[in-house]
Write a protein that holds these residues in place. Structure first.
Motif, PDB file in Angstrom:
ATOM      1  N   ASN A 129     -30.223   3.205 -26.368  1.00 51.20           N
ATOM      2  CA  ASN A 129     -30.257   2.073 -25.461  1.00 51.20           C
ATOM      3  C   ASN A 129     -29.244   1.113 -25.995  1.00 51.20           C
ATOM      4  O   ASN A 129     -28.482   1.272 -27.016  1.00 51.20           O
ATOM      5  N   LYS A 130     -28.913   0.039 -25.307  1.00 50.86           N
ATOM      6  CA  LYS A 130     -27.585  -0.918 -25.327  1.00 50.86           C
ATOM      7  C   LYS A 130     -27.721  -1.512 -26.838  1.00 50.86           C
ATOM      8  O   LYS A 130     -26.765  -1.887 -27.510  1.00 50.86           O
ATOM      9  N   ARG A 194     -35.357  -1.131 -15.692  1.00 44.80           N
ATOM     10  CA  ARG A 194     -35.349  -0.396 -16.857  1.00 44.80           C
ATOM     11  C   ARG A 194     -35.853  -1.642 -17.927  1.00 44.80           C
ATOM     12  O   ARG A 194     -36.026  -2.502 -17.740  1.00 44.80           O
ATOM     13  N   SER A 198     -31.519  -3.315 -21.472  1.00 44.38           N
ATOM     14  CA  SER A 198     -30.761  -2.350 -20.939  1.00 44.38           C
ATOM     15  C   SER A 198     -29.678  -3.148 -19.929  1.00 44.38           C
ATOM     16  O   SER A 198     -29.805  -4.339 -19.331  1.00 44.38           O
TER      17      SER A 198
END
Length: 307
Positions: A129-130, A194, A198
């Motif tokens: 994930n980010k 999401r 995200s």
């Protein structure tokens, strides 16, 4: 002590995955072969390396010490191999890249020609994930990261790769009625999001806020694949990146629903810390991307123009 490098590699993988079965799959070996090598390795120590409680494998404190030593030994072996190849004029070494989850549909195309040409490059890709991608950059754990939204808190260099377009997406089990206002979708049906943090979710929320659209029914999913399957099943609608739904659009499982202000357009960027001292492998890859990105986009992403 007569343990082999192969045994060290197997034991290290077992400690990393905490499973003989998973280790055998990761190493492309049969489970019995891994079990035999683990036993041969264990027989050289009088202290247990692992223990099985119930059906779960656990690594002992002594086992973790040996695993740490094994990793150092294997890293030194890799360094020797890289140096040997470098003296032969070949590009060799490790290339570590972290990729936001949607980027898994993009990054492989910008890597395959480079790694196929340079057999001495060991590629490590972390698709996550980010937040984890940003953390890996902050901690200097990777050479490059692929992101669609550049973290403002970091001093980064970048190479812009290609567009990232996000559309309103629905399933095709119940065909969307074009006579009905599309805003009714947001008011009537669940919207699929999401997880918090995200980049896709942030872009979606920013767009909806700008359009003054509320979504009273919300469902959250933690991966693009789960989100895609939920939309196909008719669980709701979502704003999704085009890059991840090519096959579903062509197969008629998903449809793009026209909506004013869409698509949201961002860009995929290869980023790295400006202060980072890039390795010879990383510098070679950066040069490759700058020279070849237009060709790669044309060869692999021409289908974008259809939407």
């Amino acid at each position: 002590m007569n343990y082999t490098l192969h045994q060290l590699q197997i034991f290290l993988k077992i400690t990393q995955l905490k499973s003989i079965t998973k280790a055998s799959e990761a190493l492309f070996l049969s489970q019995p072969a891994v079990s035999i090598q683990l036993k041969k390795f264990q027989d050289q120590f009088s202290i247990p390396l692992t223990e099985v409680v119930g059906r779960q494998l656990y690594v002992t404190d002594f086992g973790w010490e040996i695993a740490e030593a094994a990793e150092k030994i294997l890293n030194e072996v890799d360094a020797i191999n890289y140096k040997t190849m470098s003296f032969k004029g070949q590009i060799a070494g490790r290339l570590k890249i972290s990729v936001v989850s949607t980027g898994k549909y993009v990054m492989p195309y910008f890597l395959s020609d480079f790694t196929n040409k340079n057999k001495g490059v060991d590629l490590i890709i972390d698709v996550t994930n980010k937040q984890s991608v940003v953390k890996s950059l902050e901690n200097n754990e990777v050479d490059f990261s692929l992101v669609s939204v550049i973290p403002e808190q970091l001093n980064l260099s970048r190479v812009e790769l290609m567009e990232n377009r996000l559309y309103l997406i629905g399933g095709t089990k119940d065909k969307f009625n074009p006579k009905v206002s599309t805003k009714k979708i947001f008011e009537t049906y669940p919207m699929l999001y999401r997880e918090d943090g995200s980049a896709t979710r942030n872009a979606m929320e920013t767009f909806l806020e700008g359009q003054h659209i509320s979504t009273p029914k919300r469902i959250e999913l933690t991966s693009n694949e789960a989100l895609k399957q939920a939309v196909i099943a008719g669980l709701g609608y979502s704003i999704m990146p085009l890059i991840g739904i090519k096959n579903e659009l062509k197969n008629g499982d998903l449809q793009i629903i026209p909506f004013k202000g869409l698509p949201i357009v961002t860009n995929w960027n290869l980023v790295w810390q400006k202060s980072k001292n890039l390795s010879p492998v990383a510098l070679a890859y950066l040069d490759f991307v700058k020279k070849e990105k237009d060709r790669i986009i044309k060869e692999n992403f021409d289908w974008y123009s259809e939407y």
